[in-house]
Design an enzyme around this catalytic site. Structure first.
Site, PDB file in Angstrom:
ATOM      1  N   SER B 137       0.847  -1.339  -0.017  1.00 15.95           N
ATOM      2  CA  SER B 137       0.026   0.130  -0.165  1.00 15.95           C
ATOM      3  C   SER B 137       1.046   1.132   0.085  1.00 15.95           C
ATOM      4  O   SER B 137       0.242   2.291  -0.261  1.00 15.95           O
ATOM      5  CB  SER B 137      -0.955   0.048   1.118  1.00 15.95           C
ATOM      6  OG  SER B 137      -0.081  -0.165   2.281  1.00 15.95           O
ATOM      7  N   LYS B 176       3.375  10.244   2.509  1.00 19.31           N
ATOM      8  CA  LYS B 176       3.108  11.292   1.366  1.00 19.31           C
ATOM      9  C   LYS B 176       4.165  12.525   1.539  1.00 19.31           C
ATOM     10  O   LYS B 176       4.414  12.849   2.951  1.00 19.31           O
ATOM     11  CB  LYS B 176       1.945  11.702   1.006  1.00 19.31           C
ATOM     12  CG  LYS B 176       0.968  10.814   0.725  1.00 19.31           C
ATOM     13  CD  LYS B 176       0.699  10.575  -0.739  1.00 19.31           C
ATOM     14  CE  LYS B 176      -0.292   9.702  -1.251  1.00 19.31           C
ATOM     15  NZ  LYS B 176      -0.356   8.461  -0.491  1.00 19.31           N
TER      16      LYS B 176
END
Lengths: 219, 219
Positions: B137, B176
């Site tokens: 993921s 991120k």
DNA sequence: ATTCTAACGGAACATACGTTCTATGTCAAG
DNA sequence: CTTGACATAGAACGTATGTTCCGTTAGAAT
């Protein structure tokens, strides 16, 4: 105290001393140890430090501030600190050029350019060299611009190895997991959402090395 | 003094500090440095130490005995192998759970796993912890299953930092690059071919740490 | 119950230690 | 020649620091 068995307090002291020394660059004082471990008396800290010296985990220098030294026995018991391996950076890896392989010539980088890696992270220490990735062309290998890849020559690669492959017809280097499938070769991107490249003519590719480690530094 | 050029006295001080620290396991005091280099005044030693801090060769902690730390710049200039930093592995990072953060408790001595990284690869050594990535993921962060990410807590993150973010509404952790854009937050994947996520309500996310290093071992 | 040892804890002490202040010297620039 | 920045040097100071002393507690051994 039973000889050879540390009390809970002593183990906490060692743990603190080791961490503090790593973090700060100098050992803690008697009072810093006491404060961390919940001992209000400097003589109790002193007493326990002397026990740890008796057991061989510490050395102390007398009448010197912060005169505490971790011994090899202590370092072993926390899991011996890994040796450092120095790996030459032989250049950069671009999509549009073959991998600059280590040679006796002066490398692109300065002669002393190297990356230092702990031994634990390496499956081998033979014949390693490092390259810095330039550009976004390796992203299907999950390798970013600026990453450092540590490689070794791969005369005998195995299925699943991540290799640097020079594709002669495309004049392109790519990093892929390589599989021999009959007379063909499959190059599988590391990104599981991407499809493989099938090389019909294995003469068209040249395996220049295999990747053993990728390191990405972020600020 | 010309900026960037050390006086003879300063070079002798650095040489002494580096050797003394190696031999004794702790840095020298102001008076020990003075005695070794032939400076009778603690304020002159103090003055020159501050110059060496300005030039980036040393760090100092205030009002602490032996509060001198060799910097990476100094160690490189003497051509010394990087120190090894031991970083605790505090668990695994899954998409479906918040990041397991390091506990404030002292761990049971030796109980935790750790990864050892050369000091050169790290921009800081304060408050680091490591996590192993589970699952695919994180591939948009260019991070693979099995990779190790080294992180630190990020109370004050900056635009561009790669952070572990817990998205409350999705009950999901993601890695991120984070940017503050007015009242909103932009989460930018590391993979340059992917688009950002815009968070309209920053209350919905929790920044759990920032990534300072990614390590991928391949066999 | 008594004794002994290990461990604890507070207090005092002297010295180590880093910082600050003040004055002086050197040298390059104007 | 003057000025200003840098470097030096001694002294003073307050705090950091380690060692020592003395008394107490806990638990094992007898």
């Amino acid at each position: 105290m039973v000889k050879g068995k540390l009390s809970e307090r002593q183990r906490r002291m060692l743990d603190f001393i080791e961490k503090f020394s790593n973090d700060s660059g100098y050992p803690p004082s008697i009072r810093e140890i006491g404060k961390a471990v919940g001992i209000s008396s400097t003589s109790v800290v002193n007493y326990n430090l002397n026990r740890l010296v008796d057991e061989g985990y510490l050395d102390r220098d007398q009448n010197v501030s912060r005169g505490i030294r971790l011994t090899e026995k202590l370092l072993k018991s926390v899991g011996k600190l890994s040796d450092v391996i120095r790996i030459r950076k032989v250049g950069r890896i671009f999509a549009s050029e073959p991998v600059p392989l280590p040679s006796t010539d002066s490398p692109i980088f300065g002669a002393d350019e190297a990356i230092e890696i702990t031994r634990d992270l390496l499956s081998t220490t033979d014949g390693l060299f490092a390259l810095e990735v330039k550009g976004d062309s390796m992203i299907d290998a999950m390798v970013n611009d600026g990453d450092v890849v540590v490689m070794k020559l791969a005369p005998d690669w195995h299925n699943g190895d991540m290799v640097a492959v020079w594709l002669k017809d495309k004049e392109e280097t790519t990093l892929k997991h390589i599989y021999r499938e009959g007379a063909k070769v499959r190059l599988q991107p590391a990104n599981p959402t991407m499809g493989p490249i099938i090389i019909d003519d294995p003469e068209n590719l040249e395996v220049q090395g295999k990747v053993v480690l990728v390191v990405r530094q972020l600020n």
